[in-house]
Design a protein around this motif. Structure first.
Motif, PDB file in Angstrom:
ATOM      1  N   TYR A 164       0.760  -1.340   0.090  1.00  0.00           N
ATOM      2  CA  TYR A 164      -0.062  -0.025  -0.176  1.00  0.00           C
ATOM      3  C   TYR A 164       1.027   1.322   0.003  1.00  0.00           C
ATOM      4  N   PHE A 188       0.926   3.932  -2.978  1.00  0.00           N
ATOM      5  CA  PHE A 188       0.798   5.318  -2.583  1.00  0.00           C
ATOM      6  C   PHE A 188       1.804   6.524  -2.822  1.00  0.00           C
ATOM      7  N   LYS A 203       1.692   9.478  -5.662  1.00  0.00           N
ATOM      8  CA  LYS A 203       1.887  11.054  -5.225  1.00  0.00           C
ATOM      9  C   LYS A 203       2.998  11.617  -5.909  1.00  0.00           C
ATOM     10  N   GLN A 236      -6.246  12.995   0.424  1.00  0.00           N
ATOM     11  CA  GLN A 236      -4.981  12.046  -0.506  1.00  0.00           C
ATOM     12  C   GLN A 236      -5.454  12.058  -1.919  1.00  0.00           C
ATOM     13  N   ARG A 271      -4.342   6.228   6.611  1.00  0.00           N
ATOM     14  CA  ARG A 271      -4.293   6.448   5.119  1.00  0.00           C
ATOM     15  C   ARG A 271      -2.684   6.887   4.776  1.00  0.00           C
ATOM     16  N   GLU A 272      -2.124   7.742   5.663  1.00  0.00           N
ATOM     17  CA  GLU A 272      -0.954   8.284   5.294  1.00  0.00           C
ATOM     18  C   GLU A 272      -0.234   8.021   6.807  1.00  0.00           C
TER      19      GLU A 272
END
Length: 334
Positions: free
Chosen positions: A28, A32, A36, A154, A185-186
């Motif tokens: 993940y 992610f 980004k 995000q 999530r972050e």
């Protein structure tokens, strides 16, 4: 019980077995960060709206209190003649997207939170996975000074001028692990790059909020009825952090209720509201927007369903910070 519900319950308990999901969390994080980076380096294009955009989101999965916060900010800005619109992913809605949200739009089309936001504020709102299309739909209908993006922290395809992150200290950051081992999530370093609003009854930060419940009201009541906290209730709830709702019920004086939890954004069926006795149901406003739409199909349904409204109470520092941030982007509040 669904797999999603099992994992959510494990997050809330910080279950030790979640460590077996760590390889998935590494994947993940890799995906992610790669996505980004593509936006940051211009490989993927980001959209800049013609008016300032404020994102209100969180770094955790599940409820943090951001929807009541957003509703309170909308009221505050409207009272000061700021022309504000709201966009959202419309999670749980079936579309088609982009969709304009009216007061009578069904939550099955646009999602439960957008329906609640518009019913509570009357604000212009559009939803859909493509935030640019939602903004363009809003601006085609309204002249706006500011657009608030509900969630989307995000969503790197949308440039933003202001970011607020709601951090719920009642729930915390769990085991501080990324999805799916934890509910982040972050990484927690993300908190250093935005305005953090602490959601807590005993806050440590100047920028803070808490939720205050109002008097529960009865769905489809012919006349006003008084709420009786001494009855037995079925607490029917489909939100990200149901323990907060149970605490609210206890604060209202309820000590006798049976919990019936569903996943966040649950799509209710009439069977979910059926029980062997005639004890009343009590639920959240977010759940109520879907339940009320469902009951239109079942006018014969007679069980009492009570709704607990909540209001976000923000510290003075939140408003002064907001005013300064808006002023920095050309929006002046008198």
């Amino acid at each position: 019980m669904s797999l999603a519900q099992v994992i959510q319950n494990a997050w809330n308990r910080q279950a030790k077995w979640l460590v077996v999901l760590r390889p998935l969390s590494w994947l993940y994080k890799l995906g992610f960060e790669a996505n980004k980076s593509l936006y940051q380096n211009g490989v993927k294009k980001s959209y800049t709206a013609p008016v300032p955009v404020m994102v209100i989101g969180n770094i955790t999965v599940g409820g943090s209190g951001k929807t009541p916060l957003l509703i309170q900010l909308v009221h505050h800005l409207k009272d000061r003649n700021i022309r504000v619109g709201v966009i959202s992913r419309g999670y749980g809605g079936q579309g088609p997207f982009p969709a304009y949200v009216a007061a009578d739009t069904l939550p099955t089309i646009v999602g439960d939170e957008p329906a609640l936001i518009v019913q509570s504020t009357g604000i212009p709102m559009a939803v859909g996975p493509n935030r640019q299309q939602s903004i363009e739909l809003l601006l085609a209908k309204h002249e706006l000074d500011l657009i608030i993006c509900d969630d989307g922290l995000q969503h790197w395809a949308l440039n933003r001028q202001i970011e607020w992150i709601v951090l719920d200290n009642n729930r915390g950051l769990g085991n501080e692990k990324l999805l799916p081992e934890g509910y982040l999530r972050e990484s927690i370093e993300r908190l250093n790059a935005a305005t953090v609003i602490e959601h807590a009854t005993d806050p440590r930060l100047d920028l803070n909020m808490h939720l205050e419940p109002a008097q529960p009201y009865l769905i489809r009541a012919a006349d006003e009825q008084l709420f009786n906290p001494n009855l037995n209730y079925y607490a029917v709830v489909g939100i990200g952090f149901p323990k907060r709702f149970y605490q609210t019920l206890q604060d209202l004086g309820l000590s006798q209720f049976q919990s019936h939890e569903f996943p966040d954004h649950h799509d209710y069926s009439i069977e979910d509201l059926q029980f062997e006795d005639d004890h009343p149901i009590i639920t959240t406003e977010k759940d109520a927007v879907k339940i009320m739409a469902l009951l239109q199909q079942y006018p014969e349904y007679q069980r009492e369903i009570w709704v607990v409204p909540v209001e976000a109470v923000l510290s003075a520092a939140c408003y002064s910070t907001l005013h300064q941030q808006l002023q920095d982007h050309g929006i002046h509040i008198s």
